[in-house]
Design an enzyme around this catalytic site. Structure first.
Site, PDB file in Angstrom:
ATOM      1  N   LYS A 130       0.841  -1.214   0.000  1.00  0.00           N
ATOM      2  CA  LYS A 130       0.000   0.000   0.000  1.00  0.00           C
ATOM      3  C   LYS A 130       0.867   1.252   0.000  1.00  0.00           C
ATOM      4  CE  LYS A 130      -4.663  -0.712   1.016  1.00  0.00           C
ATOM      5  NZ  LYS A 130      -5.822  -0.647   1.845  1.00  0.00           N
ATOM      6  N   LYS A 213      -1.591 -13.806  -9.141  1.00  0.00           N
ATOM      7  CA  LYS A 213      -2.252 -14.506  -8.034  1.00  0.00           C
ATOM      8  C   LYS A 213      -3.738 -14.153  -8.004  1.00  0.00           C
ATOM      9  CE  LYS A 213      -2.776 -13.357  -3.620  1.00  0.00           C
ATOM     10  NZ  LYS A 213      -2.629 -12.992  -2.223  1.00  0.00           N
ATOM     11  N   LYS A 216      -9.135 -11.070  -4.527  1.00  0.00           N
ATOM     12  CA  LYS A 216     -10.268 -10.142  -4.597  1.00  0.00           C
ATOM     13  C   LYS A 216      -9.783  -8.764  -5.006  1.00  0.00           C
ATOM     14  CE  LYS A 216     -11.485 -12.555  -0.655  1.00  0.00           C
ATOM     15  NZ  LYS A 216     -11.468 -12.641   0.784  1.00  0.00           N
TER      16      LYS A 216
END
Ligand code: TYM
Length: 348
Positions: A130, A213, A216
């Site tokens: 992040k 990968k 979500k």
């Protein structure tokens, strides 16, 4: 052969050979569960849940780092539970519950915060990612692995079936167990065991429809109970190269084959690989094959899922009972933790 429950059982039993094994694992209610969750973790949870003392929790405190909408969080929480039951989880054999029904984990996490430097947490993969993307991570995300350590250790967990992305978190859990034991316990009476991750090589990282990968947050998932047009659209959009239909192809370089491998028997897998290499077998053929495999594999569970969705009170009762049992265990552990740390308790 990853699709075969007997083999999963053997592999997981190998890792869980000790009679003292306590299996623990958690899953975030942060969206629709997908093939990555299933093959990387849930399938192993189902294979192990009736073999050992085990605790499986829906980590709604963790999900708060990203889901901050009460109706959604509640819906996702119920959805995870419904999915586990539809996939064959027997609530009589194990504990399935909601993380926040055992609020003691947050107390243990608080104690652990004092045993780990901030600089270590700043190396956490999700946190770092992040920061690198220029976002402002919240304090929950920074501290996320500490809460995960508390989740595992409060039940005396020794075996943690997860996908490869959780490896770092289990390492931190081990370090925290070690640090707690060496700080607060006599050498011959450590309070926490050293948990081991159970990460099966061939399903450690299940790829999504874009080959990254499956996750979500990448929007590249195939949901466990996707069906009909939705499922077809996703499977048909799996990224492939532009090798012409007639040309031989390398199955091991193909995203479709990577998913086929999850479902096919060894014999079928070898046949399909041979088709790829021979030429005349297009990616469209492979996608059709995969579509059928997904439908066959999850068809029955999908029916149970829709049936259980109409019985939320039944699902809630199971979670309540699981939570009660887990909380009793957590409280007993916390009494020992408090004593070891020197937190004076003045109530019974
Ligand atoms: P979560 O909710 O992101 O994922 C749940 C499980 O699914 C696995 N997984 C995958 N495995 C293989 N390939 C993929 N593409 C893939 N995507 C997801 C994850 O590795 C995980 O095992 N931090 C955890 C939740 C957690 C937990 C715990 C786990 C909280 N406390 C205690 C174990 C023990 C997480 O975010 O998982």
């Amino acid at each position: 052969m990853p699709h075969d429950p007997v083999t999963v059982q053997a592999e997981t039993d190998d890792a869980a050979s000790s009679t003292e094994t306590t299996v623990v694992s958690g899953i975030q209610p942060s969206g629709q569960l997908h093939l990555g969750n299933y093959f990387g973790a849930i399938r192993q949870h189902i294979a192990l849940h009736d073999q050992h003392e085990s605790y499986f929790f829906i980590v709604n405190y963790h999900a708060l780092t990203s889901v901050q909408d009460n109706a959604l969080l509640e819906a996702y929480t119920m959805d995870v539970a419904t999915t586990y039951l539809a996939l064959g989880f027997d609530p009589e054999a194990s504990h399935l519950f909601i993380q926040s029904d055992v609020p003691e984990v947050t107390e243990l996490a608080w104690i652990f915060y004092n045993l780990i430097p901030v600089s270590r947490l700043e190396l956490g993969v999700s946190y770092k990612e992040k920061v690198e993307r220029g976002m402002t991570p919240n304090a929950g995300l920074l501290n996320y692995p500490v809460l995960q350590a508390a989740d595992i250790l409060i039940y005396g967990g020794t075996l943690v079936p997860v996908g490869a992305d959780q490896k770092q978190h289990i390492e931190m859990t081990r370090d925290l167990a070690q640090k707690f034991n060496s700080t607060f316990c006599p050498d011959d009476a450590p309070l926490f065991p050293m948990p081991e991750p159970l990460i099966l090589d061939d399903v450690a990282v299940v790829p999504g429809i874009d080959g990254q990968k499956m996750s979500k947050s990448y929007g590249n998932t195939i949901g466990l109970f996707d069906e009909g047009k939705t499922l077809k659209k996703k499977v048909m959009s799996i990224v492939t190269d532009s090798t012409p239909l007639d040309a031989p192809k390398d199955p091991d370089a193909c995203n479709v084959f990577a998913l086929i491998k999850l479902f096919a028997s060894d014999a079928r897998r070898a046949e399909i690989a041979a088709n790829y290499r021979a030429g005349g077998y297009g990616y469209g053929h492979a996608k059709k094959e995969l579509l059928g495999m997904i439908d066959d594999y999850f068809g029955e569970a999908r029916e149970r899922y829709y049936d259980l969705k109409d019985r939320p009170d039944y699902v809630r009762d199971i979670l309540r009972e699981g939570g009660k049992q887990a909380r009793a265990q957590a409280r007993a552990y916390m009494a020992r933790v408090r004593e070891a740390v020197g937190l004076v308790t003045t109530y019974e």
